[in-house]
Scaffold this motif. Structure first.
Motif, short mmCIF file in Angstrom:
data_model
loop_
_atom_site.label_atom_id
_atom_site.label_comp_id
_atom_site.label_asym_id
_atom_site.label_seq_id
_atom_site.Cartn_x
_atom_site.Cartn_y
_atom_site.Cartn_z
N GLN A 70 0.77 -1.23 0.01
CA GLN A 70 0.03 0.06 0.00
C GLN A 70 0.65 1.50 0.05
O GLN A 70 0.24 2.40 -0.23
CB GLN A 70 -0.97 -0.04 1.21
N HIS A 71 2.00 1.18 0.48
CA HIS A 71 2.95 2.43 0.76
C HIS A 71 4.17 2.44 -0.43
O HIS A 71 4.79 3.51 -0.42
CB HIS A 71 3.51 2.35 2.07
N CYS A 72 4.26 1.43 -1.42
CA CYS A 72 5.41 1.71 -2.13
C CYS A 72 5.17 0.78 -3.33
O CYS A 72 4.55 -0.08 -3.31
CB CYS A 72 6.78 1.57 -1.65
N THR A 73 6.04 1.12 -4.40
CA THR A 73 5.96 0.10 -5.62
C THR A 73 7.10 -0.64 -5.78
O THR A 73 7.18 -1.64 -6.69
CB THR A 73 5.83 0.75 -6.90
N ILE A 74 8.13 -1.02 -4.56
CA ILE A 74 8.99 -1.71 -4.68
C ILE A 74 8.55 -3.26 -4.61
O ILE A 74 7.68 -3.56 -3.75
CB ILE A 74 10.10 -1.49 -3.49
N PRO A 75 8.77 -3.94 -5.54
CA PRO A 75 8.59 -5.49 -5.64
C PRO A 75 8.72 -6.16 -4.25
O PRO A 75 9.90 -5.96 -3.73
CB PRO A 75 9.13 -6.05 -7.04
N ILE A 76 7.84 -7.13 -3.85
CA ILE A 76 7.82 -7.91 -2.74
C ILE A 76 8.08 -9.65 -3.25
O ILE A 76 7.25 -10.12 -3.86
CB ILE A 76 6.89 -7.84 -1.77
N THR A 77 9.16 -10.09 -2.86
CA THR A 77 9.54 -11.58 -2.92
C THR A 77 9.50 -12.32 -1.59
O THR A 77 10.06 -11.80 -0.69
CB THR A 77 10.83 -11.85 -3.91
N LEU A 78 8.84 -13.19 -1.56
CA LEU A 78 8.80 -14.06 -0.38
C LEU A 78 10.04 -14.97 -0.32
O LEU A 78 10.32 -15.59 -1.14
CB LEU A 78 7.33 -14.83 -0.10
N PHE A 79 10.54 -14.94 0.77
CA PHE A 79 11.77 -15.66 1.27
C PHE A 79 11.27 -16.54 2.23
O PHE A 79 11.54 -16.56 3.29
CB PHE A 79 13.05 -14.87 1.73
N PRO A 80 10.40 -17.91 2.00
CA PRO A 80 9.84 -18.58 2.98
C PRO A 80 10.73 -19.53 3.87
O PRO A 80 11.55 -20.26 3.15
CB PRO A 80 8.74 -19.36 2.24
N GLY A 81 10.63 -19.53 5.16
CA GLY A 81 11.40 -20.52 5.90
C GLY A 81 10.59 -21.88 6.20
O GLY A 81 11.46 -22.85 6.36
N SER A 82 9.38 -21.77 5.50
CA SER A 82 8.58 -22.92 5.84
C SER A 82 7.32 -22.70 4.54
O SER A 82 7.03 -21.81 4.44
CB SER A 82 8.04 -23.18 7.28
N PRO A 83 6.73 -24.15 4.36
CA PRO A 83 5.54 -23.85 3.36
C PRO A 83 4.42 -23.15 3.84
O PRO A 83 3.53 -22.70 3.17
CB PRO A 83 5.20 -25.27 3.20
N SER A 84 4.29 -22.59 5.32
CA SER A 84 3.39 -21.78 5.73
C SER A 84 3.52 -20.41 5.28
O SER A 84 2.53 -19.62 5.45
CB SER A 84 2.96 -22.01 7.16
N GLN A 85 4.79 -19.89 4.84
CA GLN A 85 5.11 -18.57 4.48
C GLN A 85 4.68 -17.99 3.15
O GLN A 85 5.52 -17.86 2.48
CB GLN A 85 6.27 -18.45 5.01
N VAL A 86 3.48 -18.14 2.90
CA VAL A 86 2.92 -17.85 1.41
C VAL A 86 1.84 -16.84 1.49
O VAL A 86 0.81 -16.95 2.18
CB VAL A 86 2.36 -19.12 0.65
#
Ligand code: 1GP
Length: 252
Positions: A70-86
């Motif tokens: 909501q506050h910027c246009t920098i892309p966000i990539t998930l770096f998950p430590g477990s399958p629940s982090q989606v």
């Protein structure tokens, strides 16, 4: 399948441009901290936010990702430590296989279990060969993954591991000394790996100075990830960003 973020990484690499990623652990931020991180990251022209961690204890992930969106246009990539982090609110996900280890759960087991959920998320999925390198002390990632890291004085092991990952079809290689590592990955290892793969190379873990970020880029890293040092001193984002973005095309 989407490939917007990946294409931007490969385009940047072709141009010899280096990317700077700020790692955000949803458990360690609140809105005030996020406001500051976002403001400085926009000023520093941060290329990516990575969001995740070996342990995400709270249920802040969706809130955290949505707030950044909501506050910027920098892309966000998930770096998950477990399958629940989606979180479907992010742009992309590093689909990590711990290729430095011999734990089948982290090579393929958890991927099988989470595959339908990951696919349904609609996120851009980037298969990533994750190579944990000894950072001088046991880190959360080596404990949680129950694997031995690559010894930091054995660059050829990292090289062969990265080559195997690339030939198995992984689109990114991420070499990580682990969050808060005492010793970041040495430049000779980064250089040897970079010399033997064509896919983008991400390097992180224990990078606390802009000088080290710069030297890693010079040695061949395409993206530098910094988490801990920025948690301790947010204003470091500006210097780190300047160092990464001023790094030349690899010359050493
Ligand atoms: C850890 O590579 C990241 O997985 C970043 O490490 O927190 O030490 O910067 P730091």
């Amino acid at each position: 399948m989407k490939s917007t973020i990946y294409n931007s990484l490969t385009d940047q690499k072709k141009l010899g441009k280096k990317a700077f990623a700020v790692l955000i652990d949803p458990d360690k931020v609140n809105r005030k901290i996020l406001d500051e991180l976002i403001r400085l990251s926009v000023d520093a022209k941060v290329d990516h936010f990575l969001v995740g961690g070996s342990l995400v204890i709270s249920s802040n992930l969706d809130d955290c990702v949505q707030y950044i969106k909501q506050h910027c246009t920098i892309p966000i990539t998930l770096f998950p430590g477990s399958p629940s982090q989606v979180s479907r609110y992010a742009d992309a996900l590093l689909y990590l296989s711990v290729i430095s280890g011999r734990n089948p759960e982290l090579l393929i087991g958890q991927h099988v279990i989470s595959a339908p959920l990951v696919k349904q998320s609609g996120l851009e999925i980037m298969s990533t060969g994750y190579i944990v390198v000894d950072g001088g002390a046991p880190t959360t990632v080596s404990y949680i993954s129950n694997t031995y890291p690559v010894p930091s004085d054995k660059p050829e092991i990292a090289m062969c591991t990265a080559m195997a990952g690339e030939m198995l079809g992984m689109k990114l290689i991420y070499m990580d000394a682990g969050s808060g590592a005492k010793r970041p990955i040495p430049e000779n290892m980064i250089k040897l790996v970079a010399d033997h793969i064509e896919v983008p190379l991400i390097v992180g873990g224990g990078i606390v100075t802009p000088e080290k970020a710069y030297l890693n880029c010079k040695a061949g890293a395409d993206m530098i990830v910094v988490g801990n040092a920025i948690e301790k001193e947010t204003s470091l984002i500006l210097e780190m960003g300047a160092a990464v973005h001023s790094a030349p095309v690899r010359t050493v």
